[in-house]
Design an enzyme around this catalytic site. Sequence first.
Site, PDB file in Angstrom:
ATOM      1  CE  LYS A  43       0.334  -9.434   6.364  1.00  0.00           C
ATOM      2  NZ  LYS A  43       0.692  -8.059   5.966  1.00  0.00           N
ATOM      3  CB  CYS A 127      -2.039  -2.534  10.083  1.00  0.00           C
ATOM      4  SG  CYS A 127      -2.656  -2.937   8.425  1.00  0.00           S
TER       5      CYS A 127
HETATM    6  C1  SIN Z   1      -1.050  -4.991   5.476  1.00  0.00           C
HETATM    7  O1  SIN Z   1      -1.207  -6.219   5.569  1.00  0.00           O
HETATM    8  O2  SIN Z   1      -1.926  -4.249   5.048  1.00  0.00           O
HETATM    9  C2  SIN Z   1       0.237  -4.381   5.907  1.00  0.00           C
HETATM   10  C3  SIN Z   1       0.440  -4.550   7.350  1.00  0.00           C
HETATM   11  C4  SIN Z   1       1.023  -3.355   7.992  1.00  0.00           C
HETATM   12  O3  SIN Z   1       1.402  -2.391   7.316  1.00  0.00           O
HETATM   13  O4  SIN Z   1       1.103  -3.349   9.214  1.00  0.00           O
END
Ligand code: SIN
Length: 309
Positions: A43, A127
């Site tokens: 992540k 993001c």
């Molecule tokens: C998120 O955690 O909001 C998604 C991350 C991303 O789209 O880069």
Amino acid sequence: MLRTYIADIALPSCLYNASGARCVTAAELDALAESAAGAILSKSCTPTYRAGNPLPRYYENEWGSFNSMGLPNEGYKYYAKYAAVRPHRDKPYFVSVSGLSLDDNLMMIEALGKTPPIDAIELNLSCPNVPGKPQTGYDMEHTNETLRQVAPLCLNKVWGVKLPPYFDIAHFNETAAILNQYPIHFVTCINSIGNALVIDPHSEQVVIKPRNGFGGLGGDYIKPTALANVRQFYTLLRPDIAIIGCGGVRTGIDAFEHILCGASAVQVGTALVREGTACFSRIEAELKTLMQQKGYYCIDDFKGKLKEL
Ligand code: SIN
């Protein structure tokens, strides 16, 4: 048959997870290690733990997914430590980095760059879900400055960037001209299509809570945009920069299309969230069957060889 390379890193299969999909905790990363995925990607991390945006923040329907997660993650040290204790150490492990400032990114990349069991760093420039933080990839000056400062920290590490989707030829050209100046090894196209709005006509409501219901679109909805970005960057970037396709990969045919457009590897997001890690062996089998039908023995037999009419 599906073996591929990102720089000098060998992946036993060209299919692996998109950052964000089932890759936050050690248990989820272990499941990816045990699966048929060709690599493990964490992540996107920040300097410290983040709970992310309020719930509900993920929604899906028959056409794809919609999210405003807000970067929930365990903090970069967690993903650095995981590198040394993970199962199947022969499978490449990549860490995605998404600081909320350039200083955050420099600090994390400097530390992760010195962590040998991490094979590569994917710097997330895209993001769309953190309130008050625009997507770096849409700000050309900031992107250039970010790469200028990050590059010297990655001299001994394979690294690349995850881009937002672009929609205009001028923006493809401008972004590619910036990327081509730096010693990046790969580019991941694309992150979700940001600031979309999915609504429920029955309840007359938005379907996710954060940011008044605006969020990033994934899945089948975005495959044509993803393919266009893979193709454009495959054509415009230096040949030594690998393209990693991401967006709308649910079947072996979807993966095939990404590779035909120029992807050296393909990430799976929405389908992984929906189906779990079994999606990798299913998509792999579908892709191999299609390749056999077409007489292809390896992905280089058709990578980038999209024909024009
Ligand atoms: C998120 O955690 O909001 C998604 C991350 C991303 O789209 O880069």
